[in-house]
Design a protein around this motif. Structure first.
Motif, PDB file in Angstrom:
ATOM      1  N   MET A   1      64.287  36.590   4.789  1.00 44.32           N
ATOM      2  CA  MET A   1      64.646  37.670   5.732  1.00 44.32           C
ATOM      3  C   MET A   1      65.712  38.552   5.269  1.00 44.32           C
ATOM      4  O   MET A   1      66.014  39.641   5.386  1.00 44.32           O
ATOM      5  N   GLN A   2      67.012  37.938   4.394  1.00 41.88           N
ATOM      6  CA  GLN A   2      67.925  38.739   3.858  1.00 41.88           C
ATOM      7  C   GLN A   2      67.585  39.748   3.056  1.00 41.88           C
ATOM      8  O   GLN A   2      68.017  40.979   3.000  1.00 41.88           O
ATOM      9  N   HIS A   3      66.375  39.402   1.992  1.00 47.31           N
ATOM     10  CA  HIS A   3      65.881  40.180   1.141  1.00 47.31           C
ATOM     11  C   HIS A   3      65.463  41.603   2.004  1.00 47.31           C
ATOM     12  O   HIS A   3      65.434  42.722   1.693  1.00 47.31           O
ATOM     13  N   PHE A   4      64.838  41.445   3.014  1.00 48.01           N
ATOM     14  CA  PHE A   4      64.024  42.656   3.971  1.00 48.01           C
ATOM     15  C   PHE A   4      65.233  43.205   4.369  1.00 48.01           C
ATOM     16  O   PHE A   4      65.321  44.517   4.404  1.00 48.01           O
ATOM     17  N   LEU A   5      66.451  42.601   5.008  1.00 52.77           N
ATOM     18  CA  LEU A   5      67.555  43.519   5.475  1.00 52.77           C
ATOM     19  C   LEU A   5      68.167  44.218   4.376  1.00 52.77           C
ATOM     20  O   LEU A   5      68.556  45.389   4.594  1.00 52.77           O
ATOM     21  N   ASP A   6      68.294  43.703   3.216  1.00 54.71           N
ATOM     22  CA  ASP A   6      69.044  44.341   2.236  1.00 54.71           C
ATOM     23  C   ASP A   6      68.294  45.593   1.760  1.00 54.71           C
ATOM     24  O   ASP A   6      68.595  46.670   1.531  1.00 54.71           O
ATOM     25  N   ARG A   7      66.718  45.518   1.925  1.00 55.57           N
ATOM     26  CA  ARG A   7      65.777  46.584   1.259  1.00 55.57           C
ATOM     27  C   ARG A   7      66.072  47.468   2.316  1.00 55.57           C
ATOM     28  O   ARG A   7      66.102  48.744   2.075  1.00 55.57           O
ATOM     29  N   GLN A   8      65.986  47.222   3.729  1.00 53.70           N
ATOM     30  CA  GLN A   8      66.127  48.311   4.997  1.00 53.70           C
ATOM     31  C   GLN A   8      67.349  49.194   4.578  1.00 53.70           C
ATOM     32  O   GLN A   8      67.384  50.293   4.729  1.00 53.70           O
ATOM     33  N   ALA A   9      68.419  48.181   4.314  1.00 57.67           N
ATOM     34  CA  ALA A   9      69.722  48.964   4.336  1.00 57.67           C
ATOM     35  C   ALA A   9      70.110  49.838   3.101  1.00 57.67           C
ATOM     36  O   ALA A   9      70.364  50.971   3.201  1.00 57.67           O
ATOM     37  N   VAL A  10      69.338  49.376   2.055  1.00 56.78           N
ATOM     38  CA  VAL A  10      69.444  50.111   0.689  1.00 56.78           C
ATOM     39  C   VAL A  10      68.745  51.656   1.164  1.00 56.78           C
ATOM     40  O   VAL A  10      69.013  52.611   0.624  1.00 56.78           O
ATOM     41  N   GLU A  11      67.454  51.485   1.753  1.00 53.24           N
ATOM     42  CA  GLU A  11      66.473  52.553   1.882  1.00 53.24           C
ATOM     43  C   GLU A  11      67.271  53.637   2.818  1.00 53.24           C
ATOM     44  O   GLU A  11      67.238  54.734   2.739  1.00 53.24           O
ATOM     45  N   LEU A  12      67.920  52.951   3.929  1.00 57.08           N
ATOM     46  CA  LEU A  12      68.818  53.970   4.772  1.00 57.08           C
ATOM     47  C   LEU A  12      69.965  54.459   4.306  1.00 57.08           C
ATOM     48  O   LEU A  12      70.176  55.696   4.191  1.00 57.08           O
ATOM     49  N   LEU A  13      70.683  53.761   3.291  1.00 55.44           N
ATOM     50  CA  LEU A  13      71.822  54.487   2.632  1.00 55.44           C
ATOM     51  C   LEU A  13      71.387  55.552   1.584  1.00 55.44           C
ATOM     52  O   LEU A  13      72.080  56.393   1.344  1.00 55.44           O
ATOM     53  N   CYS A  14      70.283  55.324   0.898  1.00 55.76           N
ATOM     54  CA  CYS A  14      69.797  56.269  -0.071  1.00 55.76           C
ATOM     55  C   CYS A  14      69.428  57.409   0.747  1.00 55.76           C
ATOM     56  O   CYS A  14      69.645  58.583   0.090  1.00 55.76           O
ATOM     57  N   ASP A  15      68.619  57.190   1.706  1.00 51.82           N
ATOM     58  CA  ASP A  15      68.385  58.588   2.566  1.00 51.82           C
ATOM     59  C   ASP A  15      69.526  59.250   2.990  1.00 51.82           C
ATOM     60  O   ASP A  15      69.292  60.502   2.816  1.00 51.82           O
ATOM     61  N   LEU A  16      70.749  58.653   3.236  1.00 54.11           N
ATOM     62  CA  LEU A  16      71.937  59.450   3.599  1.00 54.11           C
ATOM     63  C   LEU A  16      72.325  60.182   2.461  1.00 54.11           C
ATOM     64  O   LEU A  16      72.909  61.326   2.721  1.00 54.11           O
ATOM     65  N   THR A  17      72.208  59.733   1.376  1.00 53.98           N
ATOM     66  CA  THR A  17      72.714  60.489   0.218  1.00 53.98           C
ATOM     67  C   THR A  17      71.898  61.764  -0.003  1.00 53.98           C
ATOM     68  O   THR A  17      72.258  62.687  -0.933  1.00 53.98           O
ATOM     69  N   ARG A  18      70.821  61.781   0.659  1.00 54.26           N
ATOM     70  CA  ARG A  18      70.051  63.254   0.409  1.00 54.26           C
ATOM     71  C   ARG A  18      70.168  64.169   1.594  1.00 54.26           C
ATOM     72  O   ARG A  18      69.490  65.214   1.562  1.00 54.26           O
ATOM     73  N   VAL A  43      69.467  43.310  -6.085  1.00 57.05           N
ATOM     74  CA  VAL A  43      69.949  44.571  -5.181  1.00 57.05           C
ATOM     75  C   VAL A  43      70.518  45.713  -6.138  1.00 57.05           C
ATOM     76  O   VAL A  43      69.936  46.733  -5.641  1.00 57.05           O
ATOM     77  N   LYS A  44      70.959  45.639  -7.336  1.00 53.93           N
ATOM     78  CA  LYS A  44      71.065  46.727  -8.300  1.00 53.93           C
ATOM     79  C   LYS A  44      69.889  47.420  -8.485  1.00 53.93           C
ATOM     80  O   LYS A  44      69.740  48.764  -8.375  1.00 53.93           O
ATOM     81  N   ASN A  45      68.885  46.790  -8.704  1.00 55.84           N
ATOM     82  CA  ASN A  45      67.662  47.249  -9.220  1.00 55.84           C
ATOM     83  C   ASN A  45      66.875  48.146  -7.823  1.00 55.84           C
ATOM     84  O   ASN A  45      66.598  49.084  -8.074  1.00 55.84           O
ATOM     85  N   GLN A  46      67.150  47.508  -6.512  1.00 59.55           N
ATOM     86  CA  GLN A  46      66.822  48.270  -5.366  1.00 59.55           C
ATOM     87  C   GLN A  46      67.370  49.382  -5.117  1.00 59.55           C
ATOM     88  O   GLN A  46      66.841  50.561  -4.865  1.00 59.55           O
ATOM     89  N   ILE A  47      68.802  49.515  -5.490  1.00 59.53           N
ATOM     90  CA  ILE A  47      69.356  50.921  -5.259  1.00 59.53           C
ATOM     91  C   ILE A  47      69.012  51.788  -6.325  1.00 59.53           C
ATOM     92  O   ILE A  47      68.885  53.068  -5.792  1.00 59.53           O
ATOM     93  N   LEU A  48      68.858  51.446  -7.814  1.00 57.32           N
ATOM     94  CA  LEU A  48      68.535  52.545  -8.542  1.00 57.32           C
ATOM     95  C   LEU A  48      66.997  52.938  -8.357  1.00 57.32           C
ATOM     96  O   LEU A  48      66.782  53.940  -8.319  1.00 57.32           O
ATOM     97  N   ASN A  49      66.130  51.898  -7.853  1.00 56.60           N
ATOM     98  CA  ASN A  49      64.704  52.360  -7.856  1.00 56.60           C
ATOM     99  C   ASN A  49      64.656  53.290  -6.558  1.00 56.60           C
ATOM    100  O   ASN A  49      63.893  54.157  -6.589  1.00 56.60           O
ATOM    101  N   CYS A  50      65.463  52.982  -5.534  1.00 51.76           N
ATOM    102  CA  CYS A  50      65.335  53.859  -4.320  1.00 51.76           C
ATOM    103  C   CYS A  50      66.188  55.274  -4.764  1.00 51.76           C
ATOM    104  O   CYS A  50      65.629  56.163  -3.968  1.00 51.76           O
ATOM    105  N   LEU A  51      67.171  55.224  -5.229  1.00 55.57           N
ATOM    106  CA  LEU A  51      67.801  56.523  -5.256  1.00 55.57           C
ATOM    107  C   LEU A  51      67.140  57.261  -6.439  1.00 55.57           C
ATOM    108  O   LEU A  51      66.748  58.549  -5.982  1.00 55.57           O
ATOM    109  N   GLY A  52      66.647  56.737  -7.458  1.00 53.50           N
ATOM    110  CA  GLY A  52      65.655  57.484  -8.428  1.00 53.50           C
ATOM    111  C   GLY A  52      66.999  58.443  -9.443  1.00 53.50           C
ATOM    112  O   GLY A  52      68.109  58.582  -9.098  1.00 53.50           O
TER     113      GLY A  52
END
Length: 92
Positions: A1-18, A43-52
């Protein structure tokens, strides 16, 4: 469950940077920088992959100096140890 929450948070925050509004972009980068601080490699890889890399370079060339500084802080937190730096650079 935590992984899902982290992924959703990363996607949301990456979207804000755009977003067009510089204050929203700044908040997104700032939150990602804090999320990356002492985070595990997953988590670091998730951020990098999502941001690009394209978005990272856009943030690094932003005219708002605060966004530039927080993006540099984000990169510092993402590349905090030699082992993580090697793993991340090898994948990107």
């Amino acid at each position: 469950m935590q992984h899902f929450l982290d992924r959703q948070a990363v996607e949301l925050l990456c979207d804000l940077t755009r977003r067009e509004d510089p204050n929203i972009r700044l908040n997104g980068v700032w939150a990602l920088m804090n999320m990356a601080y002492q985070a595990d490699q997953g988590v670091k890889n998730q951020i990098l992959n999502c941001l690009g890399t394209d978005q990272i370079f856009r943030l690094l060339s932003d005219t708002d100096v605060n966004i530039l500084m927080k993006t540099l802080g984000l990169l510092r937190n993402l590349l905090s140890t030699k082992a993580v730096t090697i793993a991340i650079c090898g994948g990107h």
